[in-house]
Structures are given as C-alpha cells and as structure tokens.
Design a protein around this motif. Structure first.
Motif, short mmCIF file in Angstrom:
data_model
loop_
_atom_site.label_atom_id
_atom_site.label_comp_id
_atom_site.label_asym_id
_atom_site.label_seq_id
_atom_site.Cartn_x
_atom_site.Cartn_y
_atom_site.Cartn_z
N LEU A 74 -64.00 -178.46 36.47
CA LEU A 74 -64.65 -179.68 36.02
C LEU A 74 -64.53 -179.80 34.50
O LEU A 74 -64.97 -178.93 33.78
CB LEU A 74 -66.11 -179.64 36.43
N VAL A 75 -63.90 -180.86 34.01
CA VAL A 75 -63.74 -181.03 32.56
C VAL A 75 -64.54 -182.25 32.10
O VAL A 75 -64.79 -183.17 32.86
CB VAL A 75 -62.25 -181.19 32.15
N GLU A 76 -64.95 -182.21 30.84
CA GLU A 76 -65.71 -183.33 30.29
C GLU A 76 -64.80 -184.49 29.96
O GLU A 76 -65.11 -185.62 30.23
CB GLU A 76 -66.48 -182.89 29.05
N ALA A 77 -63.67 -184.20 29.34
CA ALA A 77 -62.77 -185.27 28.93
C ALA A 77 -61.38 -184.71 28.70
O ALA A 77 -61.22 -183.52 28.46
CB ALA A 77 -63.30 -185.94 27.66
N GLY A 78 -60.38 -185.58 28.73
CA GLY A 78 -59.01 -185.16 28.48
C GLY A 78 -58.20 -186.25 27.81
O GLY A 78 -58.47 -187.44 27.99
N TRP A 79 -57.23 -185.82 27.01
CA TRP A 79 -56.38 -186.74 26.27
C TRP A 79 -54.92 -186.34 26.48
O TRP A 79 -54.59 -185.15 26.50
CB TRP A 79 -56.69 -186.69 24.77
N ARG A 80 -54.04 -187.32 26.57
CA ARG A 80 -52.61 -187.05 26.71
C ARG A 80 -52.04 -186.51 25.41
O ARG A 80 -52.38 -186.98 24.32
CB ARG A 80 -51.87 -188.32 27.09
N MET A 81 -51.17 -185.54 25.56
CA MET A 81 -50.50 -184.91 24.43
C MET A 81 -49.03 -184.76 24.79
O MET A 81 -48.62 -185.09 25.90
CB MET A 81 -51.10 -183.54 24.13
N GLY A 82 -48.26 -184.21 23.86
CA GLY A 82 -46.85 -183.94 24.12
C GLY A 82 -46.56 -182.47 23.89
O GLY A 82 -47.38 -181.73 23.34
N ASP A 83 -45.37 -182.04 24.29
CA ASP A 83 -45.00 -180.64 24.13
C ASP A 83 -44.97 -180.22 22.66
O ASP A 83 -45.19 -179.07 22.31
CB ASP A 83 -43.69 -180.30 24.83
N LYS A 84 -44.74 -181.16 21.74
CA LYS A 84 -44.73 -180.83 20.32
C LYS A 84 -46.08 -180.30 19.85
O LYS A 84 -46.15 -179.53 18.89
CB LYS A 84 -44.33 -182.05 19.47
N LYS A 147 -67.24 -178.15 29.70
CA LYS A 147 -68.69 -178.23 29.54
C LYS A 147 -69.27 -176.83 29.71
O LYS A 147 -68.95 -176.14 30.66
CB LYS A 147 -69.26 -179.19 30.58
N LYS A 148 -70.08 -176.43 28.74
CA LYS A 148 -70.70 -175.10 28.82
C LYS A 148 -71.48 -174.99 30.12
O LYS A 148 -72.12 -175.93 30.56
CB LYS A 148 -71.61 -174.86 27.61
N ASP A 155 -59.23 -170.20 29.50
CA ASP A 155 -60.08 -170.35 28.33
C ASP A 155 -59.98 -171.79 27.83
O ASP A 155 -58.96 -172.19 27.29
CB ASP A 155 -59.64 -169.35 27.25
N ILE A 156 -61.04 -172.55 28.03
CA ILE A 156 -61.03 -173.98 27.67
C ILE A 156 -62.04 -174.21 26.54
O ILE A 156 -63.14 -173.66 26.57
CB ILE A 156 -61.34 -174.86 28.90
N PRO A 157 -61.68 -174.98 25.53
CA PRO A 157 -62.65 -175.29 24.46
C PRO A 157 -63.79 -176.13 25.03
O PRO A 157 -63.58 -176.97 25.91
CB PRO A 157 -61.84 -176.09 23.45
N PHE A 158 -64.99 -175.90 24.53
CA PHE A 158 -66.16 -176.64 25.01
C PHE A 158 -66.43 -177.86 24.14
O PHE A 158 -66.42 -177.78 22.90
CB PHE A 158 -67.39 -175.74 25.03
#
Length: 170
Positions: A74-84, A147-148, A155-158
């Motif tokens: 379960l994640v709070e939010a996500g954003w599209r990124m690129g391989d760079k 989410k904590k 290992d996911i940033p909170f």
C-alpha cells in the motif's frame, strides 16, 4: 466536479511548478523557474540567510490522493519517472513531488533529496522486473512514498519524512 478532462498534463505540471514557487516565496527564498532551459531542473533557488543555491525538479500528479496497492504494498502516492532518474545524484538537487487534489483546493508537497529518489527508483524497478512473469524492461519508472506502519516488500521512503520539508533546502 472534476476538472481533469479540461486540463492537460502540461497545465498540471505548470500548476505544480507555480504552487512550489508560491511556497518558496512565502518562505523568503529567491526562486526562479528555468522555463525548460536547464536540463532536469525546473526551479533554481537560494536560501535567504545562507545564500546556498539549490535546484528543484518538480513532479506533479493530479487527483492521486488516495492510497493505492501495487507490487510493493500500500503506497500513499506515486509519480512517473524515467530511467535517467536512477543515476541523477547531486547534493544540491531536490525533487519536489506535488499532489493536487481533484477539487484543486488542496496541495501536498514532498521535498526529497536526489540520492533518495535515485536509490528508490533503481531498486524498485529492479524488484519489479524480478518479481513478475514476462516483464519487459522499459525506460518508465515510478517514485513512490509509503505510509509509516505499513509493510512493504522493499525499502520505501515514507511520506511523513518528506512532507513539507522545506527545511531541507538550507
């Protein structure tokens, strides 16, 4: 009423950049948009008392305020990124991830160092590739905040550690 059908991805990106600029101005930073003239940097800024210079890359999503389940939990939010983004590590570069609520009345800001972003984008993509059947590699990546209290497969940033952390820009 949803505004989403009436606004483009470019307008959402600009709204995020202007929202970040307004937050920086209210905190006394000298900040300027690069208008696409500086690669991987949307805003250049200096801290009012230290005069330290920083670069911000702004990533904005619209109506992504609910929790979502995926390959990592379960994640709070996500954003599209690129391989760079797996390799961009600079102590003066920060990402400002902006989440705009569907009604456009609420903005969330997450200020994250480039090292944290690069590490997560690289590790999460490797995990995704290795834990699925017949997954093909692509340049698309995703940065997510957890989410904590939730359990994750890596290992996911909170979100709580980076929400409104304008103080990191000192």
């Amino acid at each position: 009423m949803s505004l989403e059908p009436f606004i483009s991805k470019n307008q959402i990106a600009l709204a995020g950049e202007f929202a970040v600029l307004s937050q920086l101005a209210l905190r006394g930073y000298d900040a300027n948009m690069t208008l696409g003239n500086t690669k991987s940097v949307d805003i250049l800024l200096s801290h009012p008392s230290t005069q330290n210079m920083y670069k911000l890359e702004v990533k904005t999503h619209f109506d992504n305020t609910s929790y979502r389940s995926g390959d990592f939990g379960l994640v709070e939010a996500g954003w599209r990124m690129g391989d760079k983004h797996e390799t961009i590590i600079d102590p003066t570069l920060f990402y400002c991830f902006v989440s705009i609520a569907n009604n456009t009345h609420h903005f969330d800001f997450y200020i994250v160092p480039s090292l944290v972003v690069a590490k997560f984008v690289k590790e999460s993509h490797a995990y995704w590739l290795s834990h699925g059947e017949s997954r093909n590699d692509s340049p698309m990546r995703k940065f997510m905040l957890g989410k904590k209290g939730e359990s994750y497969n890596l290992d996911i940033p909170f979100a709580e550690d980076y929400k409104n952390r304008w103080d990191l820009l000192k």
